[in-house]
Design an enzyme around this catalytic site. Structure first.
Site, PDB file in Angstrom:
ATOM      1  CG  ASN A 112      43.130 -32.282 -29.729  1.00 20.89           C
ATOM      2  OD1 ASN A 112      42.915 -31.658 -29.118  1.00 20.89           O
ATOM      3  ND2 ASN A 112      43.613 -32.408 -30.672  1.00 20.89           N
ATOM      4  CD  GLU A 126      47.761 -20.299 -31.674  1.00 19.54           C
ATOM      5  OE1 GLU A 126      47.464 -20.260 -32.806  1.00 19.54           O
ATOM      6  OE2 GLU A 126      48.787 -20.833 -30.637  1.00 19.54           O
TER       7      GLU A 126
END
Ligand code: ATP
Ligand code: MG
Length: 133
Positions: A112, A126
């Site tokens: 995606n 992250e």
């Protein structure tokens, strides 16, 4: 100022769309503050997506994410986490709104095009996972 973490995934890198995607971020007030292009190891992809390890698509997702180079990014800007998620659109490109990154550059629910942190907590984790070494 908030920071979020993004990945331009292998399918979007292969399609030569890095510039177009970053331009969309920049045009919406997000600034690139960290960037690194690399091939993810299986260990990195598995660690990054650890929360999905029990999902049926996990092995396939790891294989896809290690299939070619990715661009790891940290963006800074006002409301950066939500802003980038909105720009990306829904996880499934088929369901993403017109004009969103995943509608424009996504090929499937798996390939995606981009990743974006889902919360400020996730963003901090992250960014640290890939950039605080
Ligand atoms: P991301 O975390 O990459 O920004 P997201 O938060 O919209 O995406 P998640 O539910 O966290 O979506 O899924 C993580 C990634 O796993 C998705 O971006 C996609 O690449 C892949 N994925 C999600 N659902 C499926 C599925 N049903 N089949 C295959 N791959 C999937
Ligand atoms: Mg997610």
């Amino acid at each position: 100022m908030e920071k979020t973490f993004a990945i331009i995934k292998p399918n979007a890198v292969k399609k030569n769309c890095i510039g177009k995607i970053i331009a969309m971020a920049e045009d919406n007030g997000l600034k690139v503050v960290s960037a690194r292009m690399q091939n993810l190891s299986s260990k990195e992809a598995e660690g990054f997506y650890a929360e999905h390890s029990q999902r049926p698509f996990f092995q396939s997702l790891v294989k896809f994410m290690t299939s070619g180079p990715v661009l790891l990014l940290a963006f800074e800007g006002e409301n950066a986490v939500e802003k980038w998620r909105k720009l990306m659109g829904a996880t499934d490109p088929a369901k993403a709104a017109p004009g969103t990154i995943r509608k424009l550059f996504g090929d499937s629910i798996e390939a995606n095009g981009t990743h974006g942190s889902e919360s400020l907590t996730a963003a901090q984790r992250e960014v640290a996972f890939f950039f605080d070494k």
